[in-house]
Each structure stands twice: as structure tokens, then as C-alpha cells.
Write a protein that holds these residues in place. Structure first.
Motif: not given
Length: 381
Positions: A94-97, A135-138, A141-144, A160-167
Motif C-alpha cells: 500500500r505504501y511501497w507498490p 535504492q539498490t538494496m530496497v 528486496l522488493a524483487a525478492e 535486511t530489516y533496516g532497508w525494509l522498515v527504513g523504506e
């Protein structure tokens, strides 16, 4: 060893236990801060901050707190939930399509915070420099594809928690994740805590290095064996992809990065102050604090290969599990960081505790040095 700082006489045994840590010839520097009922009863530091033992640890020395950072990120996310900018059980997409790819369309913030989303690692090998490219990391993870059906199991998302929650924080708050976390947790409480350190602060950062010769407990040996012998394993990927996750702590680019799983910088005071702020209601409304500290995950951890118990972005006490108890009360909650630093709160005793060290131990969850300090503390309360 000269111990600096102050302590209340009632807690003299804790000071002695802290001083005893320096009987180990490998010990370099450490600090300890304990609040009881919102009052600081212990604020001690000692040893050296640099790698050669020439520079003393000072009152304002800070260091990388590793995973102690995760709870600061979780509290920030929960504040955004309280403001209606995020929802615990809405799809992350919803927040990160872009996140909806690869079967993740129904993954929730709650699952990310409780390590249930199936995203502790990235399968595709990334270049070392990807570590510093948000950007590379998020995007990765969006594609994983999740490593298990989201919600069906748990495995610690070490980095990965840092990029997931941080984004999610970044999208909901409109600020970079480190700025948002510091503005919402550290600044209101006057804490010396940073996610994304200014170069002007580098002079007071302690150099971190491992102790030698100690392989740790069975859990540590089990994880080490997998990461050394099974390059494709989830656990190996979690800690080594991108490469240099575990060896970058002293690098300038690591200090500057805003990676709210692992690169917060602060001291024992900032950990104790943060947990005191949770106990006294300064940081979260009571129902959100209840969510933070309610059991969401318990059992075999797919990443750490030991039994873990989590709330939302915090580790919950397991009184009967030797490597997973903070050592005070069964309702304690907090987070250890790699190598020995830890912050936690014990609501039953109204204790907020922070211990930091730049001599890394090999343990997976709780370090015996901190546990020993807590045992002595318990005898003083």
C-alpha cells in the motif's frame, strides 16, 4: 583499571562486576548505564576507545550499537502507526507498490517487524558497494521471493530489516530513515544517538574489534559452521550479502550510512535513556507499547539457528534459555547488538539498562558479560 563515572552506593557490587570485566587481558573499552524508576543509579565507563589502547574511553565516547538500533526503528514505525501514516496489518505494498512482486502482495509491517515476512536475506549475490546504495538494496528486496510463506515461520532479518522498515519509515514520514528515527526517539529524550553519523562526530567513535580465541556457545558454533561451509544457506546469505556486512563497522561510509538495522551509534546512556522513555510513556502510547512487547514470534529461528522470541522489533526474554535471557524479569524486552552491547527494559523492576563494549564477543544473542552485570544488579534491587 580506572573506572570513571558515578554510582549509588547501593549498587557498589555492580560497579565491582563492571571493573572485573577488565581482568580479561583482551578487554578494551566499555560503558554501563542503569536507570531505576527513571533515576540514573549507575553511569560508568572505562578502558580504551582506539585499537592500540592509547586513547582512553571518555564520557562522550560513542560506538556502533549494531542491532540495538532495531528497536529505535520499530518505535519510530509504531509512532507512525499511531499517527495513521502506517498500519500494522495493511499490506506493505500500500505504501511501497513495487514491494508486491514475487508473492509479497499481502506481507504486512507487523510481519516485517516480527521477522515473519520471509525476507532475512537476498539470494542474488550483490556487489560489495551495494551495501551503501539505499535504492539498490530496497529494489533488491522488493524483487525478492520470500524464503518461506510469510507469516508461517520466523527468521531474524539481521540487516535486511533496516532497508525494509527504513523504506516504510521514509515513505510514511518523508524524511530519510535515520533523520526520522533520531527526530522521533533521540531528540525528544536528549539522547546521544545517531543513525547516519556526521563526519564531525567521528573523533569520538570507539574502534571495534573482535576478541580472539573464544568460539562462543553451541549456538554461535552452529551458525559459524553453516556460514563457513554452506554458501547458499539462508543464514550465510543473511550475514554476507552484500559482502562486508560484518567487517565494515569502522569504515567512514558505514558510519555515514543510515541503516536502521545495524548502524546506530550511541552509548550506554542513550540505550538506558531510550528504554526509560518506553517505560515512562514518553515514546509510545500504552496500546502501541503493548504491541511492541507482545509475543509475535517464538521458536526455531531460520536465520540464527537457535530459539528466539520477538515482539515487534525487540527481543523478548526467555528466562529458561541461557543465551536468550536478559537476566532480570520474565517481562523484560530489548535488543542485543552483535558482539555484546545491549539495551533493555524490565517493567517489573522499572529498570532501564544499557551496556556497550568495543571488544566483540562471539555470541549470537545475549553476551555473558552483560548477563553477569544483570545478575549482580538483581541482587542489589
Amino acid at each position: 583499571m580506572q573506572i570513571q563515572g558515578h554510582y549509588e552506593l547501593k549498587f557498589e557490587a555492580v560497579r565491582e562486576a563492571f571493573a572485573a570485566l577488565f581482568d580479561d587481558p583482551q578487554a578494551r573499552g566499555a560503558a554501563l548505564c542503569i536507570q531505576v524508576g527513571g533515576e540514573t543509579v549507575i553511569d560508568l565507563w572505562a578502558g580504551s576507545a582506539d585499537k592500540d589502547g592509547a586513547e582512553a574511553w571518555h564520557s562522550d565516547t560513542i560506538l556502533n550499537l549494531f542491532s540495538c538500533t532495531k528497536t529505535f526503528a520499530a518505535v519510530t514505525a509504531l509512532q507512525l502507526v499511531g499517527e495513521g501514516k502506517l498500519a500494522l496489518d495493511a499490506p506493505v505494498a500500500r505504501y511501497w507498490p513495487e514491494f508486491a512482486q514475487a508473492g509479497k502482495d499481502s506481507v504486512t509491517l507487523r510481519q516485517l517487524l516480527s521477522h515473519r515476512a520471509g525476507l532475512p536475506a537476498i539470494r542474488e549475490l550483490l556487489p560489495a558497494e551495494a551495501l551503501y546504495d539505499w535504492q539498490t538494496m530496497v529494489d533488491s528486496l522488493a524483487a525478492e521471493t520470500p524464503w518461506w510463506t510469510p507469516g508461517s515461520a520466523h527468521g531474524y532479518a539481521a540487516i535486511t530489516y533496516g532497508w525494509l522498515v527504513g523504506e516504510l519509515i521514509r515513505r510514511a514520514d518523508g524524511r530519510s530513515p535515520g533523520e526520522s528515527i533520531v527526530a522521533r526517539t533521540a531528540r525528544p529524550l536528549g539522547l546521544d544517538f545517531h543513525v547516519g553519523l556526521d563526519d564531525s562526530e567521528f573523533h569520538r567513535v570507539a574502534h571495534i574489534a573482535r576478541g580472539k580465541g573464544n568460539l562462543g556457545d553451541e549456538a554461535a558454533k552452529r551458525l559459524l559452521k553453516v556460514t563457513m561451509t554452506e554458501p547458499q544457506a539462508l543464514s550465510t546469505r543473511a550475514f554476507t550479502n552484500p559482502p562486508a556486512i560484518l567487517t565494515s563497522t569502522n569504515k567512514p561510509e558505514w558510519r555515514r550510512m543510515q541503516q536502521p538495522a545495524a548502524n546506530g551509534h550511541g552509548n550506554a546512556r542513550s540505550l538506558a535513556g531510550f528504554y526509560a522513555g518506553l517505560l515512562d510513556g514518553s515514546l509510545l502510547e500504552s496500546e502501541l507499547l503493548d504491541e511492541l512487547t507482545r509475543e509475535h514470534s517464538l521458536g526455531d529461528d531460520r536465520t540464527l539457528l537457535t530459539q528466539t522470541r520477538f515482539g515487534l522489533g525487540c527481543m523478548l526474554d526467555q528466562p529458561t534459555v541461557a543465551n536468550a535471557t536478559f537476566g532480570l524479569g520474565a517481562r523484560a524486552f530489548g535488543h542485543p547488538g552483535a558482539g555484546g552491547s545491549v539495551g533493555f527494559a524490565d517493567p517489573e523492576h522499572d529498570v532501564a539498562f544499557g551496556f556497550v563494549t568495543n571488544t566483540l564477543g562471539p555470541y549470537i544473542l545475549m553476551d555473558p558479560r552483560a548477563q553477569q552485570l544483570v545478575r549482580v544488579l538483581a541482587g542489589c534491587l
